[in-house]
Write a protein that holds these residues in place. Structure first.
Motif, PDB file in Angstrom:
ATOM      1  N   LYS A  21       1.193  -6.669  -1.739  1.00 28.76           N
ATOM      2  CA  LYS A  21       1.268  -6.770  -0.279  1.00 28.76           C
ATOM      3  C   LYS A  21       2.063  -8.015   0.159  1.00 28.76           C
ATOM      4  CE  LYS A  21      -1.776  -6.609   3.711  1.00 28.76           C
ATOM      5  NZ  LYS A  21      -2.015  -5.233   4.168  1.00 28.76           N
ATOM      6  N   GLU A  52      -6.764  -6.292  -5.481  1.00 29.80           N
ATOM      7  CA  GLU A  52      -5.616  -6.205  -4.574  1.00 29.80           C
ATOM      8  C   GLU A  52      -4.646  -5.142  -5.062  1.00 29.80           C
ATOM      9  OE1 GLU A  52      -4.447  -7.649  -1.736  1.00 29.80           O
ATOM     10  OE2 GLU A  52      -6.479  -8.447  -1.476  1.00 29.80           O
ATOM     11  N   PHE A  56      -3.906  -2.031  -2.525  1.00 33.74           N
ATOM     12  CA  PHE A  56      -2.583  -1.951  -1.913  1.00 33.74           C
ATOM     13  C   PHE A  56      -1.840  -0.702  -2.398  1.00 33.74           C
ATOM     14  CE2 PHE A  56       1.984  -3.130  -1.664  1.00 33.74           C
ATOM     15  CZ  PHE A  56       2.055  -3.110  -0.271  1.00 33.74           C
TER      16      PHE A  56
ATOM     17  N   SER D   3       5.520  -3.865   8.448  1.00 33.16           N
ATOM     18  CA  SER D   3       4.356  -3.737   7.585  1.00 33.16           C
ATOM     19  C   SER D   3       4.420  -2.410   6.833  1.00 33.16           C
ATOM     20  CB  SER D   3       3.096  -3.784   8.437  1.00 33.16           C
ATOM     21  OG  SER D   3       2.011  -3.353   7.671  1.00 33.16           O
ATOM     22  N   ASP D   5       1.693  -1.103   5.791  1.00 32.24           N
ATOM     23  CA  ASP D   5       0.305  -0.645   5.869  1.00 32.24           C
ATOM     24  C   ASP D   5       0.168   0.841   6.178  1.00 32.24           C
ATOM     25  OD1 ASP D   5      -0.455  -3.145   5.394  1.00 32.24           O
ATOM     26  OD2 ASP D   5      -1.403  -3.514   7.339  1.00 32.24           O
TER      27      ASP D   5
END
Lengths: 382, 382, 382, 382
Positions: A21, A52, A56, D3, D5
């Motif tokens: 990330k 993580e 991610f 991002s 995400d």
């Protein structure tokens, strides 16, 4: 322009190591792999922190069972799957390039690796040897060789457009490490300033190798001798942040390379100016669509990507018409696209740097360090 | 802007040696002397051929009795006139700069001399000594120091705009000597390729000194050590036509200078990029009205001659408003205008290079030749 | 390059009206007249204030008895001298151009006049008529026609380099009148904002005419119809400070002209882009040494003053080699040099605008005012 | 920076109409949709030829059963699937935009549509109405609004960086239709020259609308009146290939728009220069990373994407650091990314043009045609 013929149904299955990330270069690799739709990212060990790494990976669409805690686990598990990864992108800090690439090749997986290929010349040679014996490919992502106008320059030099080589001026100037207290926001600044993680060179390894590779890629020649003056211009820095290098070519041509990360007003100012007996070519990374060509005794000509006088490699590396700017991500995508061609069986010349280029890059860094440590003397390049 | 107050009635009486019909730099000096109307060209020994010398002088308005066959005759005769010349412009081939300047100073005449000041460091030192004892002035026409934006850069560096010096990148690239058979039209190409007339250095003496002087003028510092790689890239050339120099400053700053006369596409491409801990300045001679200034962490700013943020010296060196381009001839005229101020009794700081700068220029050439002849090693500068 | 053959001994005796202490354009004319040494400024009526006129004239080297209180006195007295002035430079506010030029021509004196030639079309026509009957010359100093690359563009268009005309885009953008309270330092701002002194047009007369003249000079055609939208963008201004004009040519070509004095970031940003069926040419005044030429289907070429592919008029208008920047003052000097050639008997084509161009300029202003006052409609040009 | 995400697992299911093999803009949409991994292209009716449509769709990875012969079949079949498409990209010739968009909205499918939205103003209004009643979104891909520096300019104007609007100069110059016999290779040239397929406007519709939209997007205002001069400069062309437009804003500001497809040396030369009472902003599409900002009375500043002084929208629209060039494809990807945000429930302001912008674009074209047909008169904009 880029054909869409090979897209989609036959995507190459890709894994990734590093690139968690917020990591700059990991995200770049992922976009580059997607642009031409030749790869499917199906597995990853994306972070040093196993938790993580998993969360991610899942968040970006990797199946949970293929979101691995570390690269060893990934190579082992993927090797057992029928639909296991065929290639892996290595986007870790420099010191991990070698062990990860080695493990991948040993697992029969092709490698797409960030530069510098390793942190020592010995490792580089060992890896190049392993590539040979493994029968697998290693692609070294010297981004700038992916720009169409860089490829056009290479093609023009090779075809005699500037005549026998005279002078090579290559520069890579930045300012993101110029402040005495480095900007903590600047991703990667930390490990880059730590010889244990980045290798012994600072600017010379981080960007000097890009400049060196670019010059060699276009010139089609490498210098025989060089002399380097490496300096930490920011007080307290442990590695060089400024490198001046002079070069002598076997042909009698001369050259200079300057890499600096501490000169205010320079963003990512990589440029190559290359001159021969009958012409000159000039290119700036920040205006990558333009290549200036001057045949001796004629006016300067502005050549544009995919425009008039475009060469075959420049056209092949273009997706859209001239004057619709392509950039860094498309240059990067060209490396992935070309790798896909090779991995799909193409026997055309591959323009993506390989393990031998990786060895040359480490030879260059090693020679620069030797020259500088001896006080700035001429040393031979292997 | 430039005041016209001091023009006209009190023009300084000027002689000239060299600069015959068709000579580039002689014509430039004459225009430069006229632009601000501070000099009257009243005597000349303009050509090695006495007959040519006389007829050309008369054709441009010099009185026949003051159109001399040679400089010795001129200095002798003018010394006897009440209205004899007060200053002489020396625009001969390099090897004559020293004897003519010496004779002028000994005759009590101020000197405005082309660079390089002499062809040997010893001569330069002797001349500087003579300047001191004679009480007369010697102005060395390093043209590029006359550009307002160069003067502004100097002033900004001195006032701390870029902080402590880090890196100096100065280049002077041309292509007018790039062809294997030099263009016979190219005025001066002949004597420039003859060490007996031009001095031992080729590009390093002809344009390298300009670059060196420019860097020192703006930086306010000279390097302590240098290393030079001088090359004749065109086969058969007797002197260097390409020079790469690395520099180390006492302060820890580093620098590089590149001078070449054989790189296609470069006209008179002199540039200076100078960086300190808190900012950078960049200037290109071919776009002399612009100075790029970047305070570290701020956007790049385009400063223009006589425009916003112009410094005192840039305003003083301007005749017309910003964006009405001034150029090379106006830069040259600034040297003449400043010389006129000094000769008219001004006690302000003189920005025109002098005999000491001439010595430094010869020291630079001498050190470069030594370094290169020893194979490209570091040598101290006097 | 410019020959020095005609300099010096046979200087043309010049008077000047206007151009007192601190006046921008008067100083420019004086420098321009000196650069090539073809004129001697021997008389003047330099200021509306008789005392100022005399003392400033003397201070710049004019003999006291030829430092006149007004132009009428000057023309009368000079006419009686054997060495009286042969030409006069008129650098007054616009409304005086006509009466002074008229008086000069009637006194048998050639005229070098600032633009616009008059403040009304009727006056312009009367003056053009007077020029014809007087047998004297009137040179109109549209500075920008003096730039070598502008002359080269004209020559290229005339010789078919871009084929039949299609599109003319000419712009003249400044920002020196952008502030609501005009900078009192800005010389001339006052009378320029007063229709009684400047004529009815604001930006359209001050800079729009320059742009119009430039386009016509290069295109070799004038539009048949135009439509203008004149605006005072700064509240309270009495004259237009922004002018947009569309143009229709008899040939079917189209064009647009934009002149503005209130757009931040523009210094003296005059540009011309002219396109024909087979090519295009582009020039920017702030980079006057460069002319971009694109033959349709070929790469853009950067042509440089006095460089490769320079045309005869560009070479003739150059003093120094390519890449040694010439600028605004040299462009202006070309007007004086060409005027000197004509006044010395040359029968070559004169590139300096004349009284007919002056009439065309006033026709243009007049048509723009008419169009705009009628709400922005198409009107015919005389 | 962007991002990651929201990538991957929750991709929006996308269909496409048009964009068959070799079609420029279809390929661009596909790349743009992939770059940020927010869409999955799962269905298509890619070609007017049913067989071509199917085979090409399969070749790029669309499942055979979702490779449709025409858009009606696609909307019908997809509506019945649980995993049916949620949005459709319309990349057909102009005349199909309306019927396809209408059908999509009626089938409850969001629309991503090429410009111009329709070929008549009435259709545009009808479609905008349908968007409202359908509750679905229509995104209009005015590419240039996706450039980060364009978004930054908009944000700066809105926040007062240039003060009240004065002048808008927008241009879109190309040369790909400059040759009398159009290059048959130039994709789309054919239908663009056919009013039945492209709509009545030529250059005004094809690129003029882009320029208009860009200016309105940044200025935050639309003109109240305009005047257009549309011309077919290439003999025999049925539609305009050159359009000059003057604009009057309600605020008193003025503007000019020029669109031409026949001016040699221009590739895709879209630019916007916008000036207010206290500053100016200038942007060129061919160097999209740079935005020039001049606060009145300060030096010109070069702002760079994602660099110093970047605004929120410019940072949000960036994937990589300043000076690593992003380009046209990334600008396009920003439209897709923003559309994905909205379709995923974001309630943030959407920067992608919508149906109302589409109506405004058709109003603009319609007003230009009316003005031009009446001989170039001022007309009101709806």
């Amino acid at each position: 322009m880029t054909s869409e013929d090979k897209q989609g149904p036959n995507r190459i299955r890709l894994g990734m190591v590093g690139g968690g990330k917020g990591a700059f270069i990991g995200g770049v690799h992922r976009i580059a792999a997607r642009i031409d739709d030749r790869f499917a990212l199906v597995a990853g060990a994306l972070d040093a922190d196993p938790e993580e790494a998993r969360s991610f990976a899942v968040s970006i669409g990797i199946a949970p069972e293929r979101a691995y805690a570390d690269y060893k686990a990934m190579f082992e598990a993927e090797a057992k799957r029928e639909d296991g990864i065929q290639a892996v992108a290595i986007v870790t800090p420099n010191f991990l390039h070698y062990p990860v690439a080695k493990a991948a090749l040993e697992a029969g997986i092709h490698v797409i690796c960030e530069k510098p290929m390793t942190t020592s010349l010995d490792d580089a040679k060992a890896l190049a040897e392993l590539v040979k014996t493994s029968g697998k490919n290693l692609f070294l992502t010297h981004t700038y060789t992916g720009y169409p106008m860089v490829r056009q320059a290479r093609e023009m030099v090779a075809s005699g457009a500037i005549g026998p080589l005279r002078q090579v001026q290559v520069e890579y100037a930045q300012d993101w490490l110029a402040a005495p207290e480095e900007d903590p926001e600047a991703a990667g600044a930390n490990w880059r300033n730590d010889p244990a993680k980045a290798g012994q060179g600072g600017a010379i390894g981080d960007i000097g190798t890009h400049a060196y590779n670019l010059a060699a890629f276009v010139a089609g020649e490498e210098p025989r001798e060089l002399l380097a003056e490496l300096t930490a211009l920011v007080p307290g820095r442990k590695v060089d942040d400024d490198a001046m290098v002079l070069m002598r070519y076997a042909s009698g041509a001369k050259g200079a390379l300057w890499a600096s990360q501490v000169v205010a007003g320079n963003g990512n100012n990589l440029s190559l100016r290359i001159y021969g007996a009958t012409g000159g070519l000039e290119w700036w990374q920040e205006k990558p669509e333009e290549l200036w060509y001057t045949p001796l005794g004629e006016p300067r000509r502005l050549l544009r990507r995919n425009g008039v006088e475009a060469t075959a490699s420049a056209v092949a590396g273009s997706r859209i018409p001239a004057a619709h700017p392509e950039g860094y991500l498309e240059a990067f995508a060209n490396l992935y696209k070309d790798a896909a061609d090779i991995l799909s069986g193409s026997t055309a010349e591959c323009l993506v740097p390989d393990a031998n280029d990786g060895v040359r890059g480490l030879s260059f860094i090693s020679a620069c360090l030797t020259s500088s440590q001896k006080g700035g003397v001429w040393v031979a390049l292997d």
